[in-house]
Design a protein around this motif. Structure first.
Motif, PDB file in Angstrom:
ATOM      1  N   GLY A  65      -9.506  58.392 -14.305  1.00  0.00           N
ATOM      2  CA  GLY A  65      -9.905  57.266 -13.462  1.00  0.00           C
ATOM      3  C   GLY A  65      -8.774  56.285 -13.250  1.00  0.00           C
ATOM      4  N   LEU A  89     -17.502  51.192  -8.726  1.00  0.00           N
ATOM      5  CA  LEU A  89     -17.463  52.552  -9.250  1.00  0.00           C
ATOM      6  C   LEU A  89     -16.589  52.623 -10.498  1.00  0.00           C
ATOM      7  CD1 LEU A  89     -18.080  55.591  -8.990  1.00  0.00           C
ATOM      8  CD2 LEU A  89     -16.098  55.770  -7.453  1.00  0.00           C
ATOM      9  N   SER A  93     -18.201  53.756 -14.092  1.00  0.00           N
ATOM     10  CA  SER A  93     -17.690  54.984 -14.707  1.00  0.00           C
ATOM     11  C   SER A  93     -16.800  54.672 -15.904  1.00  0.00           C
ATOM     12  CB  SER A  93     -16.927  55.819 -13.682  1.00  0.00           C
ATOM     13  OG  SER A  93     -15.820  55.097 -13.160  1.00  0.00           O
TER      14      SER A  93
END
Length: 226
Positions: A65, A89, A93
């Protein structure tokens, strides 16, 4: 922008990367048999599988990420998602996988410190790197909390500009990009860069290991004492 900010976030990343590359090359060339994960599973496998899986699944997704989030040009991801939704997001996450990683890491630390056999075979660097990772993980989770105060994605854009300026060899621009962000983000970035300095001298080197390397190194000679 202060000279101190330029040193920490414009110059230091290149120093850290140089130490990482040169140190890793030297260790692999001169001390191949220390280039390993140093797994303690053979000493005691109780609780190892769950702790290791939680930690590794969490850290892999967190690193992926960070890589995608920081290094994807803004103009490119705007075709798919807005800056605000990208930050949301990242927060969700990163929070989920960060917590999984944190649980696994705490279990691993507890196991290494409380199990006499594992503690006896642990080096100072083995224990130190676990606590450095713990500090970095906690800082990362705190940045999620801090991000709830600005959901427009502005800080995420500045951090992305910093990372992209570093990889495109623009230290001054990198330092200018990160200068306005809060201290919690700067601590997280600084410690993340410092992990590159520690990389060649700890068990972290196993991250870039592949089993094929074992085929090319010399046999280890073992002699029985007496």
């Amino acid at each position: 922008m202060s000279n101190f900010n330029l040193l920490l976030f414009g110059v230091y990343p290149y120093i850290a990367l140089a130490i990482c590359l040169i140190g890793s090359w030297a260790r692999f060339d001169w001390s191949q048999y220390t280039w390993r994960a140093g797994s303690s599973q053979m000493l005691d496998g109780k609780g190892m599988r769950m702790a290791s899986n939680l930690f590794h699944v969490g850290i892999i997704f967190v690193l992926a990420g960070h890589f995608v989030g920081l290094l994807t040009p803004h103009a490119l991801y705007h075709h798919v998602i807005s800056t605000e939704h990208k930050q949301l997001l990242a927060m969700v996450s990163g929070g989920v996988f960060g917590v999984l990683c944190l649980i696994g890491l705490i279990m691993l630390i507890k196991r290494r410190l409380n199990n006499p056999r594992i503690r006896a075979t642990s080096s100072t660097s083995d224990i130190m790197i676990l606590f450095v990772l713990l500090a970095q993980l906690i800082l990362g989770l705190l940045t999620i909390v801090a991000s709830t105060q600005h959901l427009d994605g502005s800080v995420m854009v500045m951090l992305g500009d910093w990372a992209q300026s570093v990889v495109t060899l623009q230290p001054l621009k990198a330092a200018q990009a990160i200068a306005p962000v809060g201290i919690i983000y700067k601590l997280h970035v600084f410690l993340g860069v410092t992990l590159f300095v520690l990389f060649p001298f700890t068990r972290l080197v196993h991250i870039v290991s592949a089993p094929i390397w074992y085929l090319g190194r010399r046999y280890q000679i073992v002699r029985q004492k007496g």
